[in-house]
Design a protein around this motif. Structure first.
Motif, PDB file in Angstrom:
ATOM      1  N   THR A   1      -3.110  -9.087  -2.063  1.00  0.00           N
ATOM      2  CA  THR A   1      -1.641  -9.190  -2.113  1.00  0.00           C
ATOM      3  C   THR A   1      -1.080  -9.135  -3.534  1.00  0.00           C
ATOM      4  O   THR A   1       0.139  -9.134  -3.708  1.00  0.00           O
ATOM      5  CB  THR A   1      -1.178 -10.500  -1.447  1.00  0.00           C
ATOM      6  OG1 THR A   1      -1.715 -11.613  -2.161  1.00  0.00           O
ATOM      7  CG2 THR A   1      -1.613 -10.555   0.015  1.00  0.00           C
ATOM      8  N   ALA A   2      -1.932  -9.081  -4.536  1.00  0.00           N
ATOM      9  CA  ALA A   2      -1.480  -9.157  -5.930  1.00  0.00           C
ATOM     10  C   ALA A   2      -0.490  -8.050  -6.293  1.00  0.00           C
ATOM     11  O   ALA A   2       0.565  -8.319  -6.881  1.00  0.00           O
ATOM     12  CB  ALA A   2      -2.684  -9.125  -6.869  1.00  0.00           C
ATOM     13  N   LYS A   3      -0.795  -6.826  -5.957  1.00  0.00           N
ATOM     14  CA  LYS A   3       0.072  -5.699  -6.314  1.00  0.00           C
ATOM     15  C   LYS A   3       1.429  -5.811  -5.612  1.00  0.00           C
ATOM     16  O   LYS A   3       2.474  -5.608  -6.242  1.00  0.00           O
ATOM     17  CB  LYS A   3      -0.605  -4.377  -5.970  1.00  0.00           C
ATOM     18  CG  LYS A   3       0.127  -3.179  -6.477  1.00  0.00           C
ATOM     19  CD  LYS A   3      -0.694  -1.918  -6.263  1.00  0.00           C
ATOM     20  CE  LYS A   3       0.002  -0.721  -6.870  1.00  0.00           C
ATOM     21  NZ  LYS A   3      -0.790   0.499  -6.712  1.00  0.00           N
ATOM     22  N   ALA A   4       1.418  -6.163  -4.340  1.00  0.00           N
ATOM     23  CA  ALA A   4       2.672  -6.295  -3.584  1.00  0.00           C
ATOM     24  C   ALA A   4       3.543  -7.406  -4.137  1.00  0.00           C
ATOM     25  O   ALA A   4       4.773  -7.358  -4.004  1.00  0.00           O
ATOM     26  CB  ALA A   4       2.365  -6.548  -2.108  1.00  0.00           C
ATOM     27  N   ARG A   5       2.928  -8.403  -4.781  1.00  0.00           N
ATOM     28  CA  ARG A   5       3.696  -9.493  -5.391  1.00  0.00           C
ATOM     29  C   ARG A   5       4.244  -9.125  -6.762  1.00  0.00           C
ATOM     30  O   ARG A   5       4.898  -9.924  -7.408  1.00  0.00           O
ATOM     31  CB  ARG A   5       2.844 -10.755  -5.503  1.00  0.00           C
ATOM     32  CG  ARG A   5       2.504 -11.366  -4.170  1.00  0.00           C
ATOM     33  CD  ARG A   5       1.880 -12.752  -4.248  1.00  0.00           C
ATOM     34  NE  ARG A   5       0.752 -12.864  -5.149  1.00  0.00           N
ATOM     35  CZ  ARG A   5       0.753 -13.541  -6.300  1.00  0.00           C
ATOM     36  NH1 ARG A   5       1.827 -14.161  -6.719  1.00  0.00           N
ATOM     37  NH2 ARG A   5      -0.334 -13.609  -7.045  1.00  0.00           N
ATOM     38  N   GLY A   6       3.966  -7.901  -7.243  1.00  0.00           N
ATOM     39  CA  GLY A   6       4.507  -7.452  -8.512  1.00  0.00           C
ATOM     40  C   GLY A   6       3.593  -7.643  -9.705  1.00  0.00           C
ATOM     41  O   GLY A   6       3.989  -7.351 -10.836  1.00  0.00           O
ATOM     42  N   LEU A   7       2.393  -8.128  -9.479  1.00  0.00           N
ATOM     43  CA  LEU A   7       1.452  -8.261 -10.591  1.00  0.00           C
ATOM     44  C   LEU A   7       1.030  -6.890 -11.081  1.00  0.00           C
ATOM     45  O   LEU A   7       0.971  -5.932 -10.308  1.00  0.00           O
ATOM     46  CB  LEU A   7       0.226  -9.076 -10.162  1.00  0.00           C
ATOM     47  CG  LEU A   7       0.506 -10.537  -9.831  1.00  0.00           C
ATOM     48  CD1 LEU A   7      -0.719 -11.192  -9.211  1.00  0.00           C
ATOM     49  CD2 LEU A   7       0.950 -11.292 -11.070  1.00  0.00           C
ATOM     50  N   LYS A   8       0.731  -6.807 -12.380  1.00  0.00           N
ATOM     51  CA  LYS A   8       0.316  -5.542 -12.986  1.00  0.00           C
ATOM     52  C   LYS A   8      -1.102  -5.611 -13.543  1.00  0.00           C
ATOM     53  O   LYS A   8      -1.800  -4.611 -13.611  1.00  0.00           O
ATOM     54  CB  LYS A   8       1.266  -5.161 -14.129  1.00  0.00           C
ATOM     55  CG  LYS A   8       2.714  -5.086 -13.738  1.00  0.00           C
ATOM     56  CD  LYS A   8       3.039  -3.756 -13.127  1.00  0.00           C
ATOM     57  CE  LYS A   8       4.542  -3.643 -12.934  1.00  0.00           C
ATOM     58  NZ  LYS A   8       4.891  -3.123 -11.644  1.00  0.00           N
TER      59      LYS A   8
END
Length: 168
Positions: free
Chosen positions: A52-59
């Motif tokens: 879920t990291a990418k969907a949460r806006g993490l880069k």
């Protein structure tokens, strides 16, 4: 403010090392989060985090781990985001952790910094983010200029140190 970098550690005992990354990101005004997740004790939570990291806006993800140091690789296996591994000094002066992190199979890369190198992990994360953020690129440039100035000042100070046989 939403985080763009996630700092993950195997347990809070890793915080004295990983807080160097926190301080650098804070200094350069990069929003980040900090969590403890264990590849061995909370594997489902690690996989959920990574998926879920990418969907949460993490880069970018910075993952610190000692001994078996599976955490960075397990995270990298479940995300397409760049993962930077920080081997944490433990039983074999961090060699065990470093080897665990750098020996990733083809297709699952983990960038790796030196043992206890959380500050360098943060700098590498900022360099990645600065590719598309001019203001951050400028702050990073100023930071690196400050490093240069510290060394120049150190050499001036050393020039004032006198010894009978010192030649410079």
């Amino acid at each position: 403010m939403n985080p763009t970098v996630s700092i993950i550690m195997g347990s809070t005992s890793d915080l004295p090392v990983m807080e160097k990354a926190c301080k650098l990101l804070d200094e350069l005004q990069v929003p980040f989060e900090v969590n403890a997740l264990s590849a061995h004790r909370t594997p489902d939570a690690v996989e959920q985090f990574a998926r879920t990291a990418k969907a949460r806006g993490l880069k970018v993800i910075i993952a610190g781990a000692g001994m078996a140091a599976a955490l960075p690789g397990v995270i990298a296996a479940s995300t397409t985001l760049p993962v930077i591994g920080v081997p944490i000094k433990g039983m074999l002066d961090g060699l065990d952790a470093m080897l665990s992190i750098i020996q990733m199979p083809p297709g699952i890369p983990v960038a790796t910094v030196g043992v206890n190198g959380a500050q360098n992990a943060a700098i590498l994360a900022v360099e990645m983010l600065a590719l598309s953020d001019e203001a951050l690129a400028n702050r990073l440039s100023d930071y690196k200029e400050g490093l240069k100035q510290k060394i120049e000042k150190a050499n001036k100070d050393l020039a004032e140190v006198k010894y009978q046989y010192k030649t410079n």
